[in-house]
Design a protein around this motif. Structure first.
Motif, mmCIF file in Angstrom:
data_model
loop_
_atom_site.group_PDB
_atom_site.id
_atom_site.type_symbol
_atom_site.label_atom_id
_atom_site.label_comp_id
_atom_site.label_asym_id
_atom_site.label_seq_id
_atom_site.Cartn_x
_atom_site.Cartn_y
_atom_site.Cartn_z
ATOM 1 N N LEU A 161 0.827 -1.488 -0.511
ATOM 2 C CA LEU A 161 0.079 0.120 0.094
ATOM 3 C C LEU A 161 1.267 0.854 0.024
ATOM 4 O O LEU A 161 2.392 1.133 0.392
ATOM 5 C CB LEU A 161 -0.925 -0.160 1.547
ATOM 6 N N CYS A 162 0.678 1.849 -0.732
ATOM 7 C CA CYS A 162 1.279 3.684 -0.968
ATOM 8 C C CYS A 162 1.817 4.538 0.332
ATOM 9 O O CYS A 162 1.930 5.368 0.545
ATOM 10 C CB CYS A 162 0.707 4.536 -2.113
ATOM 11 N N TRP A 163 0.817 4.173 1.754
ATOM 12 C CA TRP A 163 0.788 4.629 2.922
ATOM 13 C C TRP A 163 1.322 3.468 3.303
ATOM 14 O O TRP A 163 0.836 3.985 5.216
ATOM 15 C CB TRP A 163 -0.658 5.170 3.253
ATOM 16 N N GLY A 164 1.973 2.779 3.860
ATOM 17 C CA GLY A 164 1.977 1.169 4.353
ATOM 18 C C GLY A 164 3.366 1.132 5.337
ATOM 19 O O GLY A 164 4.265 2.985 5.085
ATOM 20 N N THR A 165 3.608 1.182 6.517
ATOM 21 C CA THR A 165 4.344 1.852 7.140
ATOM 22 C C THR A 165 6.068 1.138 7.031
ATOM 23 O O THR A 165 6.566 2.326 7.117
ATOM 24 C CB THR A 165 4.188 1.507 8.636
#
Length: 359
Positions: A161-165
């Motif tokens: 995901l492009c906001w993955g941590t």
């Protein structure tokens, strides 16, 4: 196999807005989709309406019923998703609880007659996740090995995901797939999440990252050079809207508890080619790398997330199914895809009955 058209069930309208699974499957059939990625939210909504006090029994009943609904419409259930917030947890008791939930998801998958569970990269706060990448890798090896012991085996698609941590680039997800090194553990390549990290920045005035074009070119060059297409289990093709103003505090989509890219993703994704609605990501270029560079063949899902899904307007499922089918036809033409014939026609859904027990 030729490319086959799928869509995520939630992409045809949220059940919380009154859009039933039966209506969504009907319009998917009508518009020629071959398959459905079943979002757990839709399964749970059916389960909650069934009689009984034990929710897992109700979920299993719901899974059997949804399979029959899909079977009656000629729709394949491609995957069950999303199995969220699994890898890299610092709280190892929470890790064990997620494994218990996964064992139940295996039962759901068998009832749905699907062999794929999708795992998105973890986006819990960094304070809850290990900084050691080997922890996440060992966790994912564990699920893969559990999946291999199932009969039939369960496969997993891992998506950055492009906001993955810890994992927010497809390159990170590919490194993890290689490190896990199991035949049932592969990639989901998502054009939105690829471009959303290296090309788009919804919190900026331009909507783009610095040197975005160069970053995309370098990324797709790597993609074509290093990815083994046999490890790409399916592809999601979707674009997104360029915002008129930065997604920062004061913006209607701003959420202090979410990264800007996550809030943007939840509200502003668009189907392939919808430039009239503000689509601006280099999805065609990324798709060329996947379909012409890697020569991917298989399931292609139109995984939309958009504020329109939450509208209670009864026309939402029909509208979104129609838009997704139009986007698919454009993608097929642009990428010169070899495809399976569409499954649906208006006449073919007449007389399809709902299974006993489905509300």
């Amino acid at each position: 196999m030729p490319c086959r058209l799928a869509i995520t069930s939630i992409s045809l309208g949220r059940c919380s807005a009154g859009h039933s699974i039966i209506r969504k499957l009907d319009v998917a059939k009508l518009h020629g989709y071959n398959g459905i990625e079943l979002f757990h939210e839709d399964l749970l909504k059916v389960a909650e309406q069934l009689p009984g006090d034990f929710i897992q029994n109700c979920e299993l009943q719901a899974a059997h019923a949804i399979y029959k609904l899909c079977q009656g419409r000629g729709l394949t259930i491609v995957s069950l998703q999303p199995f969220l917030h699994y890898e890299g947890l610092l709280d190892r008791q929470a890790h064990l609880k997620r494994l218990e939930q996964l064992l139940f998801w295996f039962k759901l998958a068998r009832a749905l007659h699907t062999d794929i569970i999708q795992i998105p990269s973890n986006f819990l706060p960094a304070s809850e996740l290990s900084e050691d990448p080997h922890v996440a890798i060992e966790d994912l090896k564990e699920v893969a090995d559990l999946g291999l012991r199932q009969n039939p085996p369960i496969r997993f698609t891992y998506e950055a995901l492009c906001w993955g941590t810890r994992c927010d680039l497809w390159e990170h997800s590919w490194d993890i797939v290689q490190a896990v090194d199991r035949p049932n553990f592969g990639l989901c390549l998502d054009t939105f999440n690829i471009a959303g990290r290296i090309y788009a920045d919804p919190s900026s005035l331009t909507g783009r990252t610095p040197d975005s074009d160069q970053a995309v070119q370098e990324s797709i060059d790597r993609l074509k050079a290093i990815v083994d297409v046999r490890k790409v289990f399916y592809v999601q093709v979707v674009d997104a809207e360029k915002l008129a103003k930065p997604l920062v505090q004061g913006h209607e989509f701003y959420d202090a508890e979410q990264p800007a890219r996550m809030s943007w993703s939840r509200n502003c994704r668009l189907f392939y080619g919808e430039k009239d609605r503000g689509a601006y990501l280099p999805v065609a270029k990324i798709s060329q790398a996947i379909f012409q560079g890697l020569k991917f063949e298989g399931w292609v899902s139109m995984e939309l997330f958009n504020r329109r899904m939450q509208d209670e307007d009864k026309e939402v499922p029909e509208e979104l199914a129609s838009r997704g089918a139009l986007a698919w036809r454009k993608l097929v033409e642009d990428m010169r895809l070899k495809v399976d014939p569409p499954q649906g026609s208006e006449a073919s859904i007449n007389g399809v009955q709902r299974p006993v027990g489905v509300p």
